[in-house]
Write an enzyme that holds these catalytic residues in place. Structure first.
Site, short mmCIF file in Angstrom:
data_model
loop_
_atom_site.label_atom_id
_atom_site.label_comp_id
_atom_site.label_asym_id
_atom_site.label_seq_id
_atom_site.Cartn_x
_atom_site.Cartn_y
_atom_site.Cartn_z
CD GLU A 39 -2.50 0.94 2.91
OE1 GLU A 39 -2.10 0.06 3.73
OE2 GLU A 39 -3.46 1.68 3.14
CE LYS A 110 -7.21 0.70 3.79
NZ LYS A 110 -5.95 1.06 4.49
CB CYS A 143 -4.04 -2.30 4.34
SG CYS A 143 -3.05 -2.66 5.80
#
Ligand code: ACM
Length: 263
Positions: A39, A110, A143
């Site tokens: 990331e 995300k 993540c």
């Protein structure tokens, strides 16, 4: 068969050119179909405020990073999934990009922002979507998305066989949890984490490494050390992820009872 892998390294905060050079230099001799990077591997992670995030983020079109990775994919005939601080007008997303020899193929923003990321980024605003790489269906998440089983489930129900998972993990739960995610969905996952720390005027944030490639039955194919630069490539058979049978009479997709799920 698909040659997949990741590059675990220690980005230097704010030094986009230096980080890009490191990635390109490391990957330039690699033979693989698909490589996953952490990331935010070019900007670093521990921003001071939204203003700094806006300053360091870029629009993918015209981005030197995207251009360099596209050239790498052309030269090595491969695909890369990378974290990316994505600017879009007055918005800023913690994104993952799928890049191939053809250029930028897909952007995932995300959905679940972790902790102070809520001060720096806008939450993702696009649907989860699988992409095809060399005949294999791949899904992307970033993540902290791991803690919401809905993300991998949604991608798996769309047929994802390999989950690409750029990460900047700061806690130690994810790697074990990914074994469960991979059992319950019978998919592969490549979790590419960073290591080292971002030392900033407002504090220091440490990252936990231990990037992991996990197979459908929760088998850990490979796990990196916590604080070591690691480039790892292995061969997997994505077709293994097409079989959702957990017993002769149980299929993980067909046996679901969505009529009785309220969330
Ligand atoms: C995280 O989502 N970077 C913990």
């Amino acid at each position: 068969m698909l040659r997949v892998g990741y590059y675990q390294f220690r980005p230097a905060f704010g030094q986009k050119k230096k980080n890009l050079l490191r990635v390109i230099n490391t990957l330039h001799a690699v033979t693989a179909d698909l490589i996953v990077l952490p990331e935010l591997p070019f900007t670093g992670y521990y921003f001071q405020d939204r203003q700094e995030t806006m300053l360091l983020s870029e629009e993918p079109s015209g981005s030197t990073i995207v251009e360099a990775l596209t050239a790498l994919c052309k030269e090595r005939n491969c695909y890369v999934v990378t974290g990316f601080a994505e600017r879009a007008l007055d918005k800023c997303f913690n994104s993952a990009l799928l890049i191939g020899p053809e250029g930028l193929l897909h952007t995932y923003r995300k959905l679940h922002l972790f902790s102070e990321e809520k001060n720096w980024f806008d939450p993702g605003d696009n649907a989860l979507q699988v992409q095809t790489v060399r005949g294999a269906k791949i899904g992307m998440m970033v993540c902290f998305d791991w803690i919401f089983p809905e993300v991998m489930r949604t991608l798996a129900l769309q047929g994802a066989q390999v989950i690409c998972h750029p990460s900047n993990l700061v806690m130690n739960y994810c790697q074990d949890a990914m074994r469960t995610r991979c059992i319950e969905n019978m998919v592969y996952a490549v979790t590419a984490n960073r290591f080292g720390s971002d030392k900033r005027p407002h504090g220091e944030l440490k990252f936990t490494g231990q990037s992991q490639i996990t197979a459908p039955k929760g088998v850990v194919i490979h796990k990196a050390l916590p604080q070591r630069e690691t480039l790892f490539i292995t061969e997997i058979d994505p077709d293994t992820a097409l079989n959702k049978k957990i017993t002769a009479l149980n299929d993980l997709h067909k046996d679901r009872r969505p009529d009785f799920y309220t969330l």
